[in-house]
Design an enzyme around this catalytic site. Structure first.
Site, mmCIF file in Angstrom:
data_model
loop_
_atom_site.group_PDB
_atom_site.id
_atom_site.type_symbol
_atom_site.label_atom_id
_atom_site.label_comp_id
_atom_site.label_asym_id
_atom_site.label_seq_id
_atom_site.Cartn_x
_atom_site.Cartn_y
_atom_site.Cartn_z
ATOM 1 N N GLY A 79 0.463 -1.907 -7.697
ATOM 2 C CA GLY A 79 0.200 -2.852 -8.766
ATOM 3 C C GLY A 79 -0.068 -2.208 -10.110
ATOM 4 O O GLY A 79 0.480 -2.625 -11.140
ATOM 5 N N ASN A 158 -8.468 -11.789 -9.183
ATOM 6 C CA ASN A 158 -8.775 -11.156 -7.911
ATOM 7 C C ASN A 158 -10.200 -11.409 -7.445
ATOM 8 O O ASN A 158 -10.505 -11.279 -6.259
ATOM 9 C CB ASN A 158 -8.511 -9.646 -7.995
ATOM 10 C CG ASN A 158 -9.087 -9.022 -9.247
ATOM 11 O OD1 ASN A 158 -8.925 -9.550 -10.352
ATOM 12 N ND2 ASN A 158 -9.741 -7.895 -9.110
ATOM 13 N N GLN A 186 -2.277 -10.847 -6.507
ATOM 14 C CA GLN A 186 -3.140 -11.633 -5.633
ATOM 15 C C GLN A 186 -2.472 -12.913 -5.139
ATOM 16 O O GLN A 186 -2.849 -13.437 -4.092
ATOM 17 C CB GLN A 186 -4.448 -11.978 -6.346
ATOM 18 C CG GLN A 186 -5.392 -10.810 -6.523
ATOM 19 C CD GLN A 186 -5.907 -10.258 -5.202
ATOM 20 O OE1 GLN A 186 -5.826 -10.893 -4.151
ATOM 21 N NE2 GLN A 186 -6.437 -9.039 -5.246
ATOM 22 N N GLY A 207 2.103 -4.160 -2.554
ATOM 23 C CA GLY A 207 2.291 -4.189 -1.112
ATOM 24 C C GLY A 207 1.030 -4.399 -0.314
ATOM 25 O O GLY A 207 0.997 -5.212 0.622
ATOM 26 N N HIS A 208 -0.030 -3.675 -0.646
ATOM 27 C CA HIS A 208 -1.206 -3.724 0.225
ATOM 28 C C HIS A 208 -2.020 -4.997 0.071
ATOM 29 O O HIS A 208 -2.993 -5.205 0.797
ATOM 30 C CB HIS A 208 -2.082 -2.480 0.029
ATOM 31 C CG HIS A 208 -2.944 -2.501 -1.191
ATOM 32 N ND1 HIS A 208 -4.277 -2.831 -1.159
ATOM 33 C CD2 HIS A 208 -2.664 -2.202 -2.479
ATOM 34 C CE1 HIS A 208 -4.789 -2.739 -2.366
ATOM 35 N NE2 HIS A 208 -3.825 -2.361 -3.186
ATOM 36 N N THR A 244 12.965 10.228 -6.231
ATOM 37 C CA THR A 244 13.539 9.802 -4.949
ATOM 38 C C THR A 244 12.707 8.682 -4.350
ATOM 39 O O THR A 244 11.484 8.769 -4.260
ATOM 40 C CB THR A 244 13.593 10.993 -3.976
ATOM 41 O OG1 THR A 244 14.334 12.048 -4.582
ATOM 42 C CG2 THR A 244 14.236 10.590 -2.663
ATOM 43 N N CYS A 326 -11.977 -2.567 -7.549
ATOM 44 C CA CYS A 326 -11.837 -1.618 -8.658
ATOM 45 C C CYS A 326 -13.181 -1.318 -9.313
ATOM 46 O O CYS A 326 -13.322 -0.333 -10.029
ATOM 47 C CB CYS A 326 -10.882 -2.180 -9.710
ATOM 48 S SG CYS A 326 -9.222 -2.482 -9.081
#
Length: 379
Positions: A79, A158, A186, A207-208, A244, A326
Site C-alpha cells: 500500500g 483504517n 481497507q 495484499g495483506h 524483476t 502504523c
C-alpha cells in the site's frame, strides 16, 4: 502470539484491519512459483513464459476485482509503495504544484505529500473532517485552484471504517482539472469496488489487507495517465516500477482478488459485538466513526473510564488494537480521532475491533465476555 485465552484456545483475532491471515487457497496458488516455476518473466524461454503468463493472469484477476482493464494494473510492493507511486508520480508528471489530501489520511500519503513540499516546493492542503470523519465536499471545492494537480483521499479509514463520498469528491476535482487518487486498501474485499463508479484516476490496494501475503499490492492507473516512475530501470510494470517481478506474490494477489469478488457481509456480526458491549456497559460505550457509512467489519468504540491500551493488556484472550498499526506503541490519542473533534480522554479509551471473513458469532460473543470481564477492575 499472545498467551492463550482463559476461556481456552488461542486469542480471538479482531485485528483484521491491521493484517489478514493468508487464505489457504492463496498460499496454494503461489507455492509453485516459489519452487517449480522460478523463471524470470522477461525471459523468452519456457521457464520465463510460465512466469510471464502467471503475472498476466494475476493482472487480469486484479483488474476484474476493480472493474478495470488489465493494462491499467501496476503491481507494487504494498500500500505505501502504491500510494507513493500514485501521489508523487501524478504530481511530478502533470501540470500544477498543489496537492490536496485530508487530515485523517494514511501516513503513507501524508508523508509523500510532505516530501513534495520539502523537495519540490509544492503546496499541500489538508482538509478537515467532521465528527464522523467525513470530508465535506464544499471544503474540497473551496480548496481547489488552477494549480491543483491531485486530490488524494482514502476510500475508507483504517481506524474508524468511515467511507468517504469518493464519487462526489472526484467529480469536484475533475471539474477543476485535477486528478483524483484514493487508497482503497481497507475497502478492497470488504466493499464492492469499481473504478468507473468511483470516478477515480488512481486507486491503491494492498495484499495483506485482503488475505494475501505482505509485500505485494497494486495500483490502478487510468489508461493514458502519465506518472513519474517510482523505481527506475527496466520496462517492467509499464516502466513505472522497474525490477524483476515477484511472481509468487503477484500470483497470490491475483488469487486473493479472485476470491474477494465474493464480498461477505460482516455487518450482522459487527453490530452483534456492538450490542453486547452496550448491554454490558449501558451508557458508557461510544461509537467513533459514521453510524452507517462505515466498513461492514469495523467497530471503533470508546468505553468511559477504560483506557484502550490498559483494557487490551488485561485481556490477553482478545487480539485487537487501539488504532492504526502504523501508530502502534504511541501513547498519545489517535490523530484520526483527535481530528474528528473527539476529546483526548475519550480518544485514549478507544478500541478498534475489526472482524474478518473467518470470524464467527461464537467468537464475537466470547470476545465481548472477555473484554467485559476485565472492565470492573479498570473502571
Amino acid at each position: 502470539m499472545s498467551e492463550p485465552s482463559p476461556w481456552g484456545g488461542p486469542p480471538i483475532y479482531l485485528d483484521f484491519n491491521a493484517t489478514t491471515p493468508i487464505d489457504p487457497r492463496v498460499a496454494q496458488a503461489c507455492l509453485p512459483y516459489l519452487t517449480e516455476h522460478f523463471g524470470n518473466p522477461s525471459s523468452g524461454h519456457l521457464y520465463g513464459r510460465a512466469a510471464h503468463d502467471a503475472v498476466a493472469a494475476a493482472r487480469a484477476k486484479v483488474a476484474g476485482l476493480l472493474g478495470a482493464a488489465p493494462e491499467e494494473i501496476v503491481f507494487t510492493g504494498g500500500g505505501s509503495d502504491g500510494d507513493t507511486l500514485a501521489v508523487r508520480g501524478a504530481a511530478l508528471a502533470n501540470p500544477g504544484d498543489h496537492v490536496i489530501t485530508q487530515v485523517t489520511e494514511h501516513p503513507a500519503v501524508l508523508a509523500v505529500c510532505d516530501s513534495l513540499v520539502r523537495l519540490h516546493g509544492y503546496r499541500v492542503t489538508r482538509l478537515p473532517v467532521d465528527e464522523h470523519g467525513l470530508v465535506n465536499p464544499a471544503d474540497l471545492d473551496a480548496a481547489l485552484d488552477d494549480r491543483t494537480v491531485l486530490v488524494s483521499i482514502m476510500h475508507a479509514n483504517n481506524e474508524t471504517g468511515t467511507v468517504q463520498p469518493i464519487r462526489a469528491l472526484a467529480a469536484l476535482a475533475h471539474a477543476r482539472g485535477a486528478l483524483f487518487h484514493t487508497d482503497a486498501s481497507q475497502s478492497a474485499g470488504k466493499l464492492a469496488l469499481s473504478t468507473a463508479d468511483l470516478g477515480v484516476d488512481l486507486l491503491t490496494i494492498t495484499g495483506h489487507k485482503m488475505y494475501a501475503p505482505k509485500g505485494v499490492g497494486a495500483l490502478y492507473v487510468r489508461a493514458g495517465l502519465a506518472l513519474e516512475p517510482s523505481t527506475y530501470g527496466g520496462g517492467q510494470e509499464r516502466g513505472l516500477r522497474a525490477g524483476t517481478e515477484n511472481v509468487a506474490l503477484i500470483v497470490a494477489l491475483g488469487e486473493a482478488a479472485r476470491i474477494a469478488r465474493d464480498v461477505p457481509d460482516l455487518r450482522p456480526l459487527r453490530d452483534l459485538l456492538h450490542r453486547r458491549l452496550e448491554e454490558a456497559l449501558p451508557g458508557r460505550v461510544h461509537l467513533n466513526g459514521h453510524p452507517t457509512e462505515r466498513l461492514p467489519n469495523t467497530l471503533n468504540v470508546s468505553i468511559d473510564g477504560l483506557p484502550g491500551d490498559e483494557l487490551l493488556a488485561a485481556t490477553p484472550g482478545v487480539a485487537a488494537s487501539t488504532g492504526s498499526a502504523c501508530h502502534e506503541g504511541v501513547t498519545e490519542p489517535s490523530p484520526v480521532l483527535t481530528a474528528m473533534g473527539i476529546p483526548p480522554e475519550r480518544a485514549r479509551c478507544a478500541l478498534r475491533l475489526t472482524l474478518g471473513r473467518t470470524t464467527t458469532a461464537e467468537e464475537v460473543a466470547r470476545a465481548a465476555r472477555e473484554l467485559m470481564s476485565h472492565s470492573p477492575a479498570l473502571s
